[in-house]
Scaffold this motif. Structure first.
Motif, PDB file in Angstrom:
ATOM      1  N   GLN A 248      28.059 -23.072  -2.476  1.00  0.00           N
ATOM      2  CA  GLN A 248      27.155 -23.664  -1.493  1.00  0.00           C
ATOM      3  C   GLN A 248      25.992 -22.727  -1.183  1.00  0.00           C
ATOM      4  O   GLN A 248      24.852 -23.174  -1.026  1.00  0.00           O
TER       5      GLN A 248
ATOM      6  N   LEU B 260      18.778 -22.071  -3.594  1.00  0.00           N
ATOM      7  CA  LEU B 260      17.819 -22.732  -4.481  1.00  0.00           C
ATOM      8  C   LEU B 260      16.911 -23.677  -3.697  1.00  0.00           C
ATOM      9  O   LEU B 260      15.719 -23.766  -3.968  1.00  0.00           O
ATOM     10  N   TYR B 261      17.477 -24.375  -2.698  1.00  0.00           N
ATOM     11  CA  TYR B 261      16.629 -25.218  -1.839  1.00  0.00           C
ATOM     12  C   TYR B 261      15.616 -24.343  -1.122  1.00  0.00           C
ATOM     13  O   TYR B 261      14.427 -24.636  -1.092  1.00  0.00           O
ATOM     14  N   ALA B 262      16.112 -23.265  -0.509  1.00  0.00           N
ATOM     15  CA  ALA B 262      15.261 -22.427   0.336  1.00  0.00           C
ATOM     16  C   ALA B 262      14.148 -21.777  -0.483  1.00  0.00           C
ATOM     17  O   ALA B 262      13.057 -21.537   0.023  1.00  0.00           O
TER      18      ALA B 262
ATOM     19  N   LYS C 124       6.394 -28.846   0.285  1.00  0.00           N
ATOM     20  CA  LYS C 124       7.798 -28.760  -0.145  1.00  0.00           C
ATOM     21  C   LYS C 124       8.112 -29.996  -0.959  1.00  0.00           C
ATOM     22  O   LYS C 124       7.760 -31.107  -0.560  1.00  0.00           O
ATOM     23  N   SER C 125       8.763 -29.815  -2.083  1.00  0.00           N
ATOM     24  CA  SER C 125       9.178 -30.958  -2.871  1.00  0.00           C
ATOM     25  C   SER C 125      10.486 -30.608  -3.560  1.00  0.00           C
ATOM     26  O   SER C 125      10.590 -29.613  -4.260  1.00  0.00           O
ATOM     27  N   GLN C 126      11.507 -31.407  -3.295  1.00  0.00           N
ATOM     28  CA  GLN C 126      12.834 -31.094  -3.829  1.00  0.00           C
ATOM     29  C   GLN C 126      13.599 -32.399  -4.022  1.00  0.00           C
ATOM     30  O   GLN C 126      13.368 -33.359  -3.299  1.00  0.00           O
ATOM     31  N   SER C 127      14.510 -32.420  -4.984  1.00  0.00           N
ATOM     32  CA  SER C 127      15.237 -33.654  -5.246  1.00  0.00           C
ATOM     33  C   SER C 127      16.355 -33.897  -4.230  1.00  0.00           C
ATOM     34  O   SER C 127      17.130 -33.005  -3.929  1.00  0.00           O
TER      35      SER C 127
ATOM     36  N   PRO D 131      12.564 -15.513   2.618  1.00  0.00           N
ATOM     37  CA  PRO D 131      12.191 -15.446   4.030  1.00  0.00           C
ATOM     38  C   PRO D 131      12.904 -16.526   4.833  1.00  0.00           C
ATOM     39  O   PRO D 131      13.005 -17.667   4.394  1.00  0.00           O
ATOM     40  N   GLY D 132      13.405 -16.124   5.977  1.00  0.00           N
ATOM     41  CA  GLY D 132      13.999 -17.094   6.897  1.00  0.00           C
ATOM     42  C   GLY D 132      15.448 -17.428   6.616  1.00  0.00           C
ATOM     43  O   GLY D 132      16.064 -18.157   7.372  1.00  0.00           O
TER      44      GLY D 132
ATOM     45  N   LYS E 101      14.301 -25.372   7.900  1.00  0.00           N
ATOM     46  CA  LYS E 101      14.638 -23.991   8.223  1.00  0.00           C
ATOM     47  C   LYS E 101      13.755 -22.986   7.502  1.00  0.00           C
ATOM     48  O   LYS E 101      13.794 -21.802   7.803  1.00  0.00           O
TER      49      LYS E 101
ATOM     50  N   GLU F  57      17.448 -30.414   5.829  1.00  0.00           N
ATOM     51  CA  GLU F  57      17.900 -29.298   6.664  1.00  0.00           C
ATOM     52  C   GLU F  57      17.262 -27.993   6.193  1.00  0.00           C
ATOM     53  O   GLU F  57      16.791 -27.183   6.985  1.00  0.00           O
ATOM     54  N   SER F  58      17.274 -27.808   4.867  1.00  0.00           N
ATOM     55  CA  SER F  58      16.744 -26.552   4.354  1.00  0.00           C
ATOM     56  C   SER F  58      15.215 -26.505   4.454  1.00  0.00           C
ATOM     57  O   SER F  58      14.637 -25.452   4.720  1.00  0.00           O
TER      58      SER F  58
ATOM     59  N   PRO G 145      16.091 -36.190 -10.862  1.00  0.00           N
ATOM     60  CA  PRO G 145      15.167 -35.689 -11.879  1.00  0.00           C
ATOM     61  C   PRO G 145      15.262 -36.519 -13.158  1.00  0.00           C
ATOM     62  O   PRO G 145      16.345 -36.809 -13.637  1.00  0.00           O
TER      63      PRO G 145
ATOM     64  N   GLU H  75      20.837 -32.872   3.418  1.00  0.00           N
ATOM     65  CA  GLU H  75      21.047 -31.460   3.098  1.00  0.00           C
ATOM     66  C   GLU H  75      19.730 -30.767   2.757  1.00  0.00           C
ATOM     67  O   GLU H  75      19.450 -29.663   3.239  1.00  0.00           O
TER      68      GLU H  75
ATOM     69  N   PRO I  32      10.356 -20.937   6.489  1.00  0.00           N
ATOM     70  CA  PRO I  32       9.291 -20.463   7.370  1.00  0.00           C
ATOM     71  C   PRO I  32       8.150 -21.468   7.514  1.00  0.00           C
ATOM     72  O   PRO I  32       7.536 -21.565   8.565  1.00  0.00           O
TER      73      PRO I  32
ATOM     74  N   ASN J  29      12.776 -23.143  -2.992  1.00  0.00           N
ATOM     75  CA  ASN J  29      11.960 -24.195  -3.581  1.00  0.00           C
ATOM     76  C   ASN J  29      12.090 -24.267  -5.103  1.00  0.00           C
ATOM     77  O   ASN J  29      11.120 -24.542  -5.802  1.00  0.00           O
ATOM     78  N   VAL J  30      13.268 -23.985  -5.611  1.00  0.00           N
ATOM     79  CA  VAL J  30      13.486 -24.098  -7.054  1.00  0.00           C
ATOM     80  C   VAL J  30      13.630 -25.581  -7.386  1.00  0.00           C
ATOM     81  O   VAL J  30      14.419 -26.281  -6.761  1.00  0.00           O
ATOM     82  N   SER J  31      12.849 -26.039  -8.338  1.00  0.00           N
ATOM     83  CA  SER J  31      12.850 -27.464  -8.668  1.00  0.00           C
ATOM     84  C   SER J  31      14.220 -27.909  -9.183  1.00  0.00           C
ATOM     85  O   SER J  31      14.890 -27.175  -9.917  1.00  0.00           O
ATOM     86  N   ALA J  32      14.605 -29.131  -8.809  1.00  0.00           N
ATOM     87  CA  ALA J  32      15.934 -29.631  -9.164  1.00  0.00           C
ATOM     88  C   ALA J  32      16.123 -29.744 -10.670  1.00  0.00           C
ATOM     89  O   ALA J  32      17.243 -29.716 -11.160  1.00  0.00           O
ATOM     90  N   ASP J  33      15.016 -29.869 -11.417  1.00  0.00           N
ATOM     91  CA  ASP J  33      15.129 -30.002 -12.871  1.00  0.00           C
ATOM     92  C   ASP J  33      15.747 -28.757 -13.484  1.00  0.00           C
ATOM     93  O   ASP J  33      16.513 -28.833 -14.430  1.00  0.00           O
TER      94      ASP J  33
ATOM     95  N   ASP K  93      24.151 -23.894   7.849  1.00  0.00           N
ATOM     96  CA  ASP K  93      24.153 -25.002   6.884  1.00  0.00           C
ATOM     97  C   ASP K  93      25.116 -24.733   5.737  1.00  0.00           C
ATOM     98  O   ASP K  93      25.789 -25.645   5.254  1.00  0.00           O
TER      99      ASP K  93
ATOM    100  N   GLN L 101      27.751 -27.535   5.137  1.00  0.00           N
ATOM    101  CA  GLN L 101      27.686 -28.311   3.894  1.00  0.00           C
ATOM    102  C   GLN L 101      28.774 -27.882   2.905  1.00  0.00           C
ATOM    103  O   GLN L 101      29.212 -28.676   2.078  1.00  0.00           O
TER     104      GLN L 101
ATOM    105  N   SER M 104      23.463 -23.206  -3.830  1.00  0.00           N
ATOM    106  CA  SER M 104      22.670 -24.428  -3.642  1.00  0.00           C
ATOM    107  C   SER M 104      21.624 -24.232  -2.563  1.00  0.00           C
ATOM    108  O   SER M 104      20.450 -24.548  -2.751  1.00  0.00           O
TER     109      SER M 104
END
Lengths: 314, 350
Positions: free
Chosen positions: B296, B302-304, A186-189, B42-43, A206, A202-203, A160, A199, A208, B306-310, B60, B64, B299
């Motif tokens: 973990q 937050l990925y699942a 989907k967009s993620q760093s 979800p999921g 998974k 992977e998410s 970022p 990593e 939906p 879709n929380v922006s990395a910023d 995961d 991880q 983390s």
């Protein structure tokens, strides 16, 4: 052996001094950022090799990621009275005082790879470097052609706030936005690293919506290489079930393309030596040059991978 | 459905059993975070069998999270002596670099590579131990040296390149599965049991706590504080070496520039969240593992979602802050007192 080597080195030195005094050679001072990545090392090698090939006397200084080192190096270039100064600035700001000193000494400045922010644009002659936005556009255009304008895209962005991450996203979205059936879900760093790329992928898989993903766009090859492993572990075929396009054009990407696991990589070329010295020659001769020059960069897909692989230097 | 029931009943039971132990608080936080995911992400709890192995977000988290869990085991003991080890992330990079260099470039056997990588971890730990215990340099400074230099050493070993390897046995380490579960889980559990036996089965744990509580007093009771300190840094180095193996195996390559980057901070956080005080003394081995899992899970959540990395660091910080506040006896006391002294109103005050 050792004696032979040192004799040889001494001989070369003498020869170098003689030839330097004989011909009125062009002297260039170059200050490099450091050696933080394979890309940067390739960049350095390209510059050094090209200077040697053309018989240009190169004063090379490694700043080790520190601006003060770089300013010191620039001042020493002034003291040595080089013909042209070129450098890749570590940071964007804080260059005005030293650039003004250089200007007063009447030495032209060429920026390489990264730009500076200055209030007076006459402080440097020209800037040669990759256009990250254009790289994003190229990835987008290739994808439009490959998918016929229909894609459900997952995006792995860079760190970022990093310029390449911002610009590569911008350029890509510019192209995608004109095609209503292409959307980024989907967009993620992935932080430009393999481990994070894997990593995060992977998410993605998974979630939906994960099953709908048909395309992966990664801001650099390393993240794509990590994501490829995640896709394989999910029982899918990277390059077939999910089309993958990334940027940089490192050797690993070409290997993956040759294996059919990556579809396309947009080159971000570190081998700017030839172009840089063409430019420096013009600048030294007092010819006018454009203020912004883009590095020549290609787009490679699977069909070219096998032929191109042996030629990759980094 | 009944799997769901068994899981939550099991978790509640775990909480009940540990209700008066320090590990209760991080466990509670982990439980709440999982509960939050159960109903709003979800999921997240979807599990299925793919290629004979369990597949899902929870898997995961374990796979991880294994790196930080391994680091946290060593870090717990170091912190218990009143020290800290900032170099574990760099040691991971060194171990990975050695591994890849031995199999990828020197083409020696996998066994040799693993032994060499672990030996590198031990050696790095011994260096830290020598500085801290032998030369009495403050731990934060002593380990800072290797934290900075270690990555350079790793780069030197790999010549600044990312080195790939494909040996199935090595790839198994970080990606394989045993009984349908990630092999890393087995690895972490084995290391946990080994460590627990080492410190609780012998007097070593007591020694470590004594040194952390009061070094001078433990010295006068006839304890060699310096030897104990040396030992915990060597152990932390070994754990970091193991984590480095897992990290390299996970991406089938050694990335000297990025392997284990900032993981020392995660490891310290895991230990602290797990209920071990940075001032040394009593330590919570199981708490550290739960702390690592919590980090973990955060983390992955937050990925699942879709929380922006910023902005991802913000929710992370809030959860960590909440756990630390939960553990603070001062704050808990204040809240209890507030409840006692406030006039009773409808609905209750605090």
């Amino acid at each position: 052996m050792n004696l032979f080597r040192s004799l040889l080195a001494a001989g070369l030195c003498v020869a170098g001094v003689l030839s330097a005094s004989a011909a009125d050679k062009l002297t260039v001072g170059f200050s490099q950022i450091g050696a933080e990545s394979a890309w940067r090392t390739a960049n350095t090698d390209s510059i050094k090799n090209e200077a040697e090939k053309r018989g240009i006397k190169l004063q090379f200084a490694d700043a080790q990621q520190k601006q003060e080192n770089q300013i010191k190096a620039l001042r020493s270039f002034i003291a040595q009275g080089v013909d042209v100064i070129a450098f890749s600035p570590v940071v964007e700001t804080g260059w005005e005082p030293v650039l003004r000193e250089i200007k007063r000494a009447g030495i032209p400045v060429v920026l390489s790879d990264r730009a500076v922010k200055v209030s007076d644009p006459s402080l440097f002659v020209t800037f040669i470097g990759s256009d990250f936005v254009e790289e994003g556009r190229k990835a987008g255009r290739w994808l439009v052609e490959k998918t016929g304008g229909k894609a459900v895209i997952a995006e792995l962005t860079g760190t970022p706030g990093a310029a390449p991450a911002i610009d590569r996203k911008k350029g890509f979205e510019e192209i995608i936005s004109t095609h209503p059936e292409m959307k980024i879900i989907k967009s993620q760093s992935g932080d430009f690293t393999r481990a994070k790329g894997k990593e995060v992928m992977e998410s993605f898989l998974k979630s939906p919506e994960g099953k709908q993903i048909t395309v992966l766009y990664a801001h650099n090859d390393d993240m794509a290489l990590g994501a490829i492993q995640a896709i394989e572990e999910a029982g899918l075929k990277p390059g077939k079930d999910i089309v993958i396009v990334s940027i940089d054009g490192v050797k690993g990407a070409f290997e993956a393309m040759a294996a059919g696991k990556l579809n396309c990589t947009v080159e971000c070329n570190p081998l700017i030596g030839p172009q840089l010295f063409d430019l420096i020659k013009k600048v030294a001769a007092g010819q006018s040059v454009a203020k912004r020059i883009a590095v020549e960069e290609g787009v490679y897909d699977e069909s070219q991978a096998a032929a191109e692989l042996p030629k990759r230097q980094y | 459905m009944w799997i769901d029931l068994v899981f939550w009943a099991g978790f509640a039971g775990l909480l009940w059993v540990n209700r008066s132990r320090p590990v209760f608080w991080p466990l509670l936080a982990l439980g709440l975070l999982l509960l939050f995911n159960r109903f709003t992400t979800p999921g997240f709890f979807d599990l299925e069998i793919r290629d004979g192995r369990l597949y899902g977000s929870l898997v995961d988290v374990i796979n991880q999270g294994s790196k930080v869990m391994l680091l946290a085991l060593g870090m717990t003991l170091v912190i218990a002596t009143g020290g800290v080890d900032l170099s574990v992330g760099a040691i991971m990079a060194i171990a990975g670099a050695v591994l890849a260099q031995v199999v990828g470039v020197a083409h020696l056997s996998v066994t040799v590579a693993i032994v060499a990588a672990l030996a590198a971890g031990l050696l790095a730990g011994a260096w830290n131990g020598l500085l801290v215990a032998g030369l009495r340099i403050q731990p934060i400074v002593a380990t800072l040296i290797l934290m900075v230099a270690g990555r350079g050493i790793a780069q030197l070993i790999t010549d600044g390149q990312i080195i790939n390897f494909e040996q199935p046995a090595l790839v198994f380490l970080g990606n394989g599965s045993l009984f349908g579960l990630p092999f890393t889980l087995t690895l972490v559990l084995a290391m946990f049991i080994f460590t627990a036996l080492l410190v609780r089965g012998t007097a070593l744990g007591l020694f470590i706590e004594a040194v952390g509580d009061n070094e001078t007093a433990s010295h006068f009771t006839g304890l060699s504080a310096q030897r104990v300190k040396f030992l915990v840094y060597v152990f932390a180095g070994f754990c970091a070496g193991l984590a480095g193996l897992v990290a390299a195996s996970n991406i089938k390559s050694a990335d000297a520039n990025h392997a284990g980057l900032y993981l020392e901070l995660d490891a310290i956080l895991a230990v602290v969240v797990g209920g071990t005080a940075l001032t040394g003394g009593r330590f919570q081995l199981a708490g550290s593992l739960v702390g690592a899992l919590l980090i973990q899970t955060l983390s992955t959540t937050l990925y699942a979602r879709n929380v922006s990395a910023d902005i991802a660091p913000v929710p992370k910080a809030i959860v960590i802050l909440a756990v630390c506040l939960l553990q603070s006896p001062v704050l808990r006391g204040k809240i209890a007192r507030l409840g006692r002294f406030l006039p009773k109103t409808k609905g209750g005050a605090a």
